[in-house]
Motif scaffolding. Sequence first.
Motif, short mmCIF file in Angstrom:
data_model
loop_
_atom_site.label_atom_id
_atom_site.label_comp_id
_atom_site.label_asym_id
_atom_site.label_seq_id
_atom_site.Cartn_x
_atom_site.Cartn_y
_atom_site.Cartn_z
N SER A 189 0.81 -1.22 0.00
CA SER A 189 0.00 0.00 0.00
C SER A 189 0.85 1.27 0.00
O SER A 189 0.37 2.33 -0.40
CB SER A 189 -0.95 0.02 1.20
OG SER A 189 -0.25 -0.11 2.41
N THR A 190 2.10 1.17 0.43
CA THR A 190 2.98 2.34 0.36
C THR A 190 3.16 2.76 -1.09
O THR A 190 3.03 3.94 -1.43
CB THR A 190 4.34 2.03 1.00
OG1 THR A 190 4.15 1.69 2.38
CG2 THR A 190 5.27 3.22 0.90
N MET A 191 3.45 1.79 -1.95
CA MET A 191 3.59 2.10 -3.37
C MET A 191 2.25 2.52 -3.96
O MET A 191 2.18 3.40 -4.82
CB MET A 191 4.14 0.89 -4.12
CG MET A 191 5.59 0.54 -3.80
SD MET A 191 6.76 1.86 -4.22
CE MET A 191 7.26 2.38 -2.58
N GLY A 192 1.16 1.89 -3.49
CA GLY A 192 -0.15 2.27 -3.99
C GLY A 192 -0.48 3.71 -3.67
O GLY A 192 -1.01 4.45 -4.51
N ALA A 193 -0.16 4.13 -2.45
CA ALA A 193 -0.41 5.52 -2.07
C ALA A 193 0.47 6.47 -2.88
O ALA A 193 0.00 7.50 -3.37
CB ALA A 193 -0.17 5.69 -0.57
N LEU A 194 1.74 6.13 -3.03
CA LEU A 194 2.65 6.98 -3.81
C LEU A 194 2.23 7.06 -5.27
O LEU A 194 2.54 8.03 -5.97
CB LEU A 194 4.08 6.47 -3.70
CG LEU A 194 4.74 6.60 -2.32
CD1 LEU A 194 6.11 5.93 -2.32
CD2 LEU A 194 4.87 8.06 -1.91
N ALA A 195 1.52 6.02 -5.74
CA ALA A 195 1.03 6.01 -7.11
C ALA A 195 -0.28 6.77 -7.27
O ALA A 195 -0.76 6.93 -8.39
CB ALA A 195 0.86 4.57 -7.60
N GLY A 196 -0.87 7.20 -6.16
CA GLY A 196 -2.06 8.04 -6.26
C GLY A 196 -3.29 7.57 -5.53
O GLY A 196 -4.29 8.30 -5.47
N ALA A 197 -3.29 6.37 -4.95
CA ALA A 197 -4.47 5.90 -4.23
C ALA A 197 -4.67 6.73 -2.97
O ALA A 197 -3.73 6.92 -2.19
CB ALA A 197 -4.33 4.43 -3.88
N LEU A 198 -5.89 7.20 -2.75
CA LEU A 198 -6.20 7.97 -1.55
C LEU A 198 -6.75 7.08 -0.44
O LEU A 198 -6.68 7.44 0.74
CB LEU A 198 -7.22 9.06 -1.88
CG LEU A 198 -6.70 10.19 -2.78
CD1 LEU A 198 -7.84 11.08 -3.23
CD2 LEU A 198 -5.63 11.01 -2.07
N ILE A 199 -7.32 5.94 -0.80
CA ILE A 199 -7.89 5.01 0.18
C ILE A 199 -7.19 3.67 0.01
O ILE A 199 -7.22 3.09 -1.07
CB ILE A 199 -9.40 4.84 -0.02
CG1 ILE A 199 -10.10 6.20 0.04
CG2 ILE A 199 -9.98 3.89 1.03
CD1 ILE A 199 -11.56 6.16 -0.39
N CYS A 200 -6.53 3.21 1.05
CA CYS A 200 -5.86 1.91 1.03
C CYS A 200 -6.67 0.93 1.87
O CYS A 200 -7.12 1.28 2.97
CB CYS A 200 -4.43 2.03 1.55
SG CYS A 200 -3.37 3.02 0.47
N CYS A 201 -6.85 -0.26 1.34
CA CYS A 201 -7.74 -1.24 1.96
C CYS A 201 -6.99 -2.52 2.28
O CYS A 201 -6.11 -2.93 1.53
CB CYS A 201 -8.90 -1.56 1.02
SG CYS A 201 -9.77 -0.10 0.42
N ASN A 202 -7.38 -3.13 3.39
CA ASN A 202 -6.75 -4.38 3.80
C ASN A 202 -7.83 -5.41 4.10
O ASN A 202 -8.61 -5.25 5.04
CB ASN A 202 -5.86 -4.17 5.02
CG ASN A 202 -5.00 -5.38 5.33
OD1 ASN A 202 -5.51 -6.47 5.55
ND2 ASN A 202 -3.70 -5.19 5.36
N LEU A 203 -7.85 -6.47 3.29
CA LEU A 203 -8.71 -7.62 3.55
C LEU A 203 -7.91 -8.58 4.41
O LEU A 203 -6.89 -9.11 3.97
CB LEU A 203 -9.12 -8.31 2.25
CG LEU A 203 -9.97 -7.51 1.26
CD1 LEU A 203 -9.14 -6.52 0.46
CD2 LEU A 203 -10.68 -8.46 0.29
N SER A 204 -8.33 -8.78 5.64
CA SER A 204 -7.52 -9.54 6.59
C SER A 204 -8.35 -10.64 7.23
O SER A 204 -9.54 -10.48 7.48
CB SER A 204 -6.99 -8.59 7.67
OG SER A 204 -6.17 -9.28 8.59
N ALA A 205 -7.70 -11.79 7.49
CA ALA A 205 -8.31 -12.81 8.34
C ALA A 205 -7.88 -12.51 9.78
O ALA A 205 -8.65 -12.09 10.61
CB ALA A 205 -7.90 -14.20 7.91
N SER A 206 -6.59 -12.66 10.06
CA SER A 206 -5.97 -12.20 11.29
C SER A 206 -6.65 -12.75 12.55
O SER A 206 -7.49 -12.09 13.17
CB SER A 206 -5.96 -10.67 11.35
OG SER A 206 -5.14 -10.21 12.39
#
Length: 681
Positions: A189-206
């Motif tokens: 998501s770091t690269m995703g944000a630097l590429a322009g994404a304003l909302i980063c999402c995490n699908l997690s089981a955890s």
Amino acid sequence: MTHPFYSLHRQRMVRVAAATPGASVGDTRANAAATLALAQDADARGVDLLVFPELNLTSYAIDDLHLQSAQQRATRDAIAAVVAASVDLKPVLLVGAALERNGRLYNCAVAIARGRVLGVVPKTFLPNYREYYEKRWFASGGGLTGLTIDLNGEEVPFGPDLIFAASDLPFFTFHAEICEDYWAPTPPSTMGALAGALICCNLSASNIVIGKARERAMLAAAQSARGVCAYVYAAAGIGESTTDVAWDGQGLIHELGEQIAGSTRFARVPHLTVADIDTERLVQERSRFGTFNDAATFAGHPETRFRRIGFAHGEDIHDHGLERAVRRFPFVPNDPAKRDADCFEAFNIQVEALAKRLEAAHAKTLVIGVSGGLDSTHALIVAAKAMDRLGRPRGDILAFTLPGFATGEGTKANAWALMRALGCTADEIDIRPAARQMLGDIGHPFADGEPQYDVTFENVQAGLRTDYLFRLANQRGGIVLGTGDLSEMALGWCTYGVGDQMSHYAVNTGVPKTLIQFLIRWCIRDGQYDAATNDVLNAILAQEISPELVPAGADGALQSTESMIGPYALNDFFAHYVLRHGLAPSKIAFLAWHAWRDVDAGRWPADFPADARVAYDLPTIRHWLEKFCYRFFQTSQFKRSALPNGPKVSAGGAISPRGDWRAPSDGTAQVWLDELSVNLP
């Protein structure tokens, strides 16, 4: 028809939700049904983006069943069912599924919008330690760029190089990663944000163990802060296999490091965690945070390597309310523990800054005018603590009360009581004879007995007070301590030059009026001073704010600052969003309206002042916001451009020309006034 002002999309907001569905142990039909039930709920609540847990369609904790052909086929059927049912649903769905491609099985996030699969994002980092065995079943998607996957007969984009962007809402852009990805030292998501994404999402089981919920929240907060983005996190909950682990269904939504929504953990029923993301705030933060752009440069400009997957979302101009808490006092946390921590820091920033200036100036004394009002009171108690910290007697503080034509007996008595309680060297100089002389010298009617209370009458008093203090400092080897606060400087509510705008050191200039009130309360509560001092401080807090430059009218009413320039609570609200976030006036009005439109006293901690429990309607907010914009952008900058030194205190912003705020002194407010006029109902 609803005015566009009330629309989240017109305010550049996106409603997101973290879903906690009821899971099964591998029953893909049941999982698809649970997914659609929450998707329909989200649709009814106006959600734009709905994030599900990792492998929610497949089920996570089924171990080697992931490698069974029947399970894999059933998963694709479940995807087809969700895609078909999504045609009439507003939210974009991010669902989790295990998908085979080219002889490898991938743990994936599948983006679905209005009957169409937008793309499939494979998990990059696969945990294979302690209770995790993901490399036994799945392949990493790391490095797989520019590819597609056959999904039920359709070729769709596949890879970790995808950003999804609404073609008709340019601020609605999001990126997906999966569980372990954000535990990694280099989250995708770091690269995703630097590429322009304003909302980063995490699908997690955890699965849950003691302390893990705090770790998740810490990571989500850190990633949203570092990525200058929003972060939506959805963990698996009830129904997953508890053969060896358990689940709590934690949902989190963060923005710029701050949690704005969190789920009820260990809930036995499916639910949504919903919040509105302010993407305009994110864009503004990125534009002023040069390090973010430098990071993109040093990373080789990720936007050139990501594929931007477009989709038509549709602008919604209806009023869906606001799923987001907006603090009435943005400079002051609502949470008592955080508020006390902030007050501790703010107070000590001021004390240490003043102590350093006293040392650097080799000042024998510190000269201050004490009116009995909030600002001079706070500056004086800061000065007393600075002297304590330097091991110097408080008698080195030369405190003067300088009564004028409208000085009230109550405020003068409070000034004397405070000076005595703190052990300062205290004195009084009546400025009225000198003021009459000056008014007579310049031919002002007041000198001949006419009650003409104009700006000249007021500024002669303010100027004389400052002139006396500077000459006293010259005479007694001291420096003049300024008392004016950030709120006054933002509005230009001060007398320029030889007036309260000027001093040798402006200890309050980084502190807004609302925060000063809380700082004084904290000093009382924390036992910074003795009981006698606390009694005076409480009395001062109870007074109406007044410049006391014009005598009371026939009705005995004192000159009221807030009746002339507006409530400080609103002005500080406006200042925060102008200084810190650069938001347009109509957006500030939207946020202020949601914060202040109803009294709802139960929302506020018991120690909040009574005047916080008020309501302001939109016309009132608009009236004072227009006044604020005119004063801030057009008439007051020349005063801020010549500010004396003073410490920045709040991350909410400062107005020093050497710090947060640089602007031309001869600018115009027309752009801001026009924007407000066009966009408010």
